[in-house]
Design a protein around this motif. Structure first.
Motif, mmCIF file in Angstrom:
data_model
loop_
_atom_site.group_PDB
_atom_site.id
_atom_site.type_symbol
_atom_site.label_atom_id
_atom_site.label_comp_id
_atom_site.label_asym_id
_atom_site.label_seq_id
_atom_site.Cartn_x
_atom_site.Cartn_y
_atom_site.Cartn_z
ATOM 1 N N UNK A 126 9.705 10.185 -8.263
ATOM 2 C CA UNK A 126 8.301 9.558 -8.326
ATOM 3 C C UNK A 126 8.353 8.650 -7.237
ATOM 4 N N UNK A 127 9.195 7.971 -6.969
ATOM 5 C CA UNK A 127 8.929 7.112 -5.715
ATOM 6 C C UNK A 127 9.668 7.525 -4.362
ATOM 7 N N UNK B 258 0.797 -1.259 0.069
ATOM 8 C CA UNK B 258 -0.038 0.031 -0.152
ATOM 9 C C UNK B 258 0.898 1.311 -0.102
ATOM 10 N N UNK B 259 1.892 1.200 0.744
ATOM 11 C CA UNK B 259 2.905 2.527 0.891
ATOM 12 C C UNK B 259 3.446 2.739 -0.357
ATOM 13 N N UNK C 146 2.567 6.256 3.332
ATOM 14 C CA UNK C 146 3.637 6.057 2.206
ATOM 15 C C UNK C 146 5.087 5.549 2.609
ATOM 16 N N UNK C 147 5.957 5.419 1.749
ATOM 17 C CA UNK C 147 7.115 4.422 2.197
ATOM 18 C C UNK C 147 7.713 5.128 3.354
ATOM 19 N N UNK C 148 7.961 6.578 3.375
ATOM 20 C CA UNK C 148 8.673 7.231 4.330
ATOM 21 C C UNK C 148 7.837 7.073 5.776
ATOM 22 N N UNK D 43 -8.114 7.307 9.983
ATOM 23 C CA UNK D 43 -9.325 6.740 9.111
ATOM 24 C C UNK D 43 -8.948 6.685 7.743
ATOM 25 N N UNK D 44 -7.789 7.492 7.338
ATOM 26 C CA UNK D 44 -7.309 7.528 5.949
ATOM 27 C C UNK D 44 -5.834 6.855 5.685
ATOM 28 N N UNK D 45 -5.610 6.118 6.616
ATOM 29 C CA UNK D 45 -4.277 5.232 6.594
ATOM 30 C C UNK D 45 -3.910 4.635 5.300
#
Lengths: 290, 316
Positions: free
Chosen positions: B245-246, B86-87, B267-269, B260-262
Motif C-alpha cells: 500500500x505504501x 504530498x507524495x 508519489x514517493x518514487x 498541472x496535476x503534480x
C-alpha cells in the motif's frame, strides 16, 4: 445440462460485456494506427477516428529513414536480445541447483534470495553503488543490475520441481553429472517455461525506461525506444495537455509519434498470442508458490 | 585410541569429498546468481547508512559524519517537506483507489469469463484482454493523449461534435486521478484474471451439480460455490496488495503525470527521482526510501497476521 431461457439471455448479456471489453482494448490501438496512416491535415482538422483519412505512409518512411529512430529501434532490439539471453542464463543457473534437495546450504541460498523480495535497499543506494562501480551513464547499466528476477526464478524453480525426480535419479545412476542432467533432461522438458520467461524478460526490457532515465544520464545514444518515445510525446503534447485552451498540435509530428508507437508495440503484439497457452501456466505457477 | 578417533572424522571427510565431487558443478552454477544478489541487492544496503549521515561525494559511507538530531536530521527534513508529505498522501490515495477499483475488477471479469458458454469467443476475449498488459506505460500514455487530450483527443472530438464542452481528463487533478485508476484497470484487468481462472479450474464440478440439484440458479452458484472456491486466492492477493500500500510504481505516475496535476501525481518514487537523482539530495532520498521499505515490510507482516487471525492461510 438443459438451460432455462433466462440463463441463455444471461449468457448473451455476459458475451456482450466481454465484447465491450474487447472493444475497449482494441479501439485505442486502432485509433493510433489510423492516425499513423493519416495525412497531417486530416489530423489537424480532427477528422481521424478509427479509419485513416488522407492515406499516407510518410510517417513510417520518416521513422525508417531518420537515423535517430532507426538506431533507437535497432539498439533496443539488440539490448532486448542480450538481456533476454543473460537473464535466462542467470535464471536457469539459479533455479536448477536449488531444486536439489541434497544441496548443502540450499536453505541459506533460498533465504538469501527470497529476502530481497521483501526488503530492498531502494533507488538511491542502488544508484550510488552503480556510481561507485562506474556503471552510470554506460549501456551496461541497462543489462546487469536487473538481470535476474526472483519472481521469475521461482516460476522456473517450480516448473523444475514438477519434473519427476526419478528421471534425474536414473540419469545419476548412469553417471550423468548435474550439467548433463540440466542440458539433456531438464531444459528439453522445460520448453513452455523457457518460452514464457523469455517473453516476460524480453517484454520487460523492451518496455522498460525507468533505468535508462535514472542511470543513463545524458548518454542519449543508448536511450531505448521507450525513453525516446517518451521525450517525443512529452515535447509534442506539453502544450496540448498543459494548457486548457490547447493549441492544435503539429500534424506531421503527431503521425510520426503514432507511427513510433506502432513500431514500439507491434513486435510484442505479434509474439504474445502464440505463447498464450504457455504463459498462462507460467503465471499461475509463480503465483501458487509465491 | 587415535585410530578410533580419526576413523569417523575421515569417513565424514571422505563423504564430503565424494559429495563435492558429485555436486561441485551445482555450486559453480550458483556463483553468478549469488554474486548478483550480493552485489546488486545486498551491498546497496550498506549505503542505507547515508540516510543517517551527511552525504559527501569524496568519502565512503563509513567515513561520512553523522547527521544532526542523532542522525535523524533527514527524516525530520523529509516530513517537514511539503512535496514529500504530498507524495506520501498521493501514494496512499492512488494505491487505495487501485485496491478499491482494481482489485475486484479481475475477480468480476474472471466470474464473467467462467460463465461464458462460447469457448472460442472466450479464448478470443482472453487474448485481447491480455494485450494491454504487454504495453509500456509510455505507450499507454501516448494512446491516452490521442484519446483524451482536450482538443485533439478522440473522446473530446466526439463530445465536441455532440455539443458538449471538452473534458480535461489529463489536466484537472480530480479527473486525472480517475483517469489514472481506470487506465490501471484497463491495463491489468485481463492479465490478473489468469490466476483466478486457474483457481476456478480446481473447483470440484460435483459441487455445481449438487447445487443444481438443489435448484440453485446462476447467482446462487456463483455466491455459494465459485466465490468460496476463489477465497484462498483472493485472500493471498489481498495480503500482498495491502503489503504494497505504501510502495509506489514509478513508470505509471511518471508517464501519466504532468505539471498541472503534480499535486496528485507526485508519489514517493517520483519524489525520490526528482530530489535524489536530479536534485542530488542523496541523504534525504535514502531516508525516504528506507522509510518506505520499512513501512512496506511492516504492512506485509501486519496484513499476513490479520489474515491468519481470521483463520486464513496467509502467505508464509
Amino acid at each position: 445440462m438443459i438451460k432455462s431461457k433466462s440463463s441463455r439471455v444471461g449468457d448473451y448479456i455476459i458475451a456482450f460485456i466481454c465484447l465491450l471489453l474487447m472493444l475497449a482494448c482494441l479501439l485505442p490501438m486502432l485509433n493510433i494506427l489510423a492516425r499513423s496512416l493519416s495525412s497531417a491535415q486530416a489530423i489537424i482538422r480532427n477528422e481521424v477516428f478509427l479509419w485513416p483519412k488522407g492515406w499516407n505512409i510518410e510517417a513510417y518512411r520518416f521513422v525508417l529513414t531518420d537515423s535517430k529512430y532507426t538506431w533507437s529501434l535497432i539498439w533496443t532490439a539488440i539490448l532486448t536480445v542480450i538481456c533476454t539471453i543473460v537473464s535466462m542464463t542467470m535464471t536457469i543457473l539459479c533455479a536448477f541447483p536449488l531444486t536439489y534437495d541434497k544441496l548443502k546450504g540450499r536453505r541459506f541460498f533460498n533465504t538469501l534470495i527470497i529476502l530481497t523480495m521483501y526488503f530492498s535497499a531502494g533507488t538511491i543506494p542502488t544508484y550510488l553503488l552503480l556510481k561507485d562501480l562506474g556503471m552510470i551513464n554506460k549501456p551496461i547499466v541497462l543489462i546487469v543490475p536487473n538481470c535476474l528476477s526472483v519472481f521469475y526464478m521461482i516460476i522456473m524453480r517450480s516448473y523444475f520441481y514438477g519434473i519427476p525426480e526419478s528421471l534425474r535419479e536414473s540419469a545419476e545412476i548412469d553417471g550423468a553429472g548435474p550439467i548433463r542432467i540440466l542440458t539433456s533432461i531438464y531444459l528439453p522438458l522445460s520448453k513452455p517455461v523457457l518460452a514464457t520467461l523469455s517473453l516476460f524478460y524480453a517484454v520487460g526490457r523492451w518496455n522498460g525506461f525507468s533505468d535508462a532515465l535514472m542511470f543513463l544520464g545524458n548518454n542519449r545514444k543508448y536511450y531505448p525506444i521507450q525513453l525516446l518515445l517518451y521525450n517525443i510525446i512529452k515535447s509534442i503534447t506539453s502544450i496540448e495537455v498543459t494548457t486548457q485552451e490547447g493549441f492544435a498540435t503539429p500534424g506531421l509530428n503527431e503521425t510520426i509519434q503514432a507511427a513510433t508507437v506502432m513500431f514500439a508495440t507491434v513486435p510484442i503484439l505479434m509474439v504474445y498470442p502464440w505463447l498464450q497457452k504457455y504463459f498462462i501456466s507460467g503465471a499461475t505457477l509463480g503465483a501458487i508458490r509465491e | 585410541m587415535a585410530t578410533t578417533m580419526l576413523a569417523p572424522k575421515s569417513r565424514s571427510f571422505q563423504k564430503t569429498i565424494s559429495y563435492l565431487r558429485k555436486y561441485w558443478t551445482l555450486y559453480l552454477m550458483l556463483i553468478l546468481p549469488i554474486a548478483f544478489f550480493v552485489i546488486f541487492r545486498y551491498i546497496p544496503m550498506m549505503y542505507i547508512q547515508i540516510a543517517f549521515k551527511r552525504y559527501s561525494i569524496v568519502k565512503s559511507p563509513w567515513e561520512m559524519p553523522l547527521a544532526n538530531n542523532h542522525g535523524f536530521e533527514y527524516f525530520i527534513k523529509a516530513f517537514a517537506n511539503r512535496d514529500f508529505r504530498f507524495a506520501v498522501r498521493n501514494t496512499l490515495m492512488l494505491n487505495l483507489l487501485d485496491l478499491l477499483v482494481g482489485f475486484p475488477a479481475p475477480i468480476i471479469l474472471a466470474l464473467l469469463l467462467n460463465e461464458l458458454p462460447f469457448k472460442r469467443f472466450k479464448r478470443v476475449t482472453q487474448t485481447v484482454a491480455y494485450m494491454p498488459h504487454f504495453l509500456s506505460w509510455i505507450i499507454i500514455y501516448g494512446m491516452t493523449v490521442h484519446l483524451l487530450a482536450p482538443t485533439s483527443g478522440l473522446v473530446n472530438i466526439v463530445l465536441g461534435r455532440l455539443g458538449f464542452e471538452p473534458i480535461p481528463f489529463l489536466n484537472n487533478s480530480t479527473l486525472w486521478v480517475g483517469t489514472y485508476v481506470l487506465l490501471g484497470v484497463w491495463q491489468s484487468v485481463g492479465w490478473n484474471t489468469i490466476i483466478y481462472l486457474a483457481a476456478l479450474t480446481s473447483i470440484n464440478p460435483e459441487l455445481y451439480e449438487a447445487a443444481a440439484v438443489d435448484g440453485a440458479g446462476r447467482f446462487r452458484m456463483i455466491w455459494h460455490v465459485t466465490l468460496p472456491g476463489l477465497r484462498p486466492t483472493i485472500i493471498t492477493l489481498l495480503i500482498l496488495s495491502l503489503g504494497r500500500i505504501l510502495s509506489s510504481e514509478f513508470d505509471r505516475p511518471y508517464a501519466l503525470g504532468n505539471a498541472l496535476v503534480n499535486n496528485v501525481s507526485n508519489v514517493i518514487a517520483t519524489f525520490v527521482y526528482t530530489y535524489g537523482i536530479r536534485g542530488l539530495q542523496f541523504s534525504l532520498t535514502t531516508a525516504v526510501g528506507l522509510f518506505q521499505s520499512v513501512v512496506c515490510v511492516v504492512f506485509l507482516f501486519a496484513a499476513d497476521a490479520l489474515a491468519k487471525r481470521f483463520g486464513e492461510r496467509g502467505i508464509w
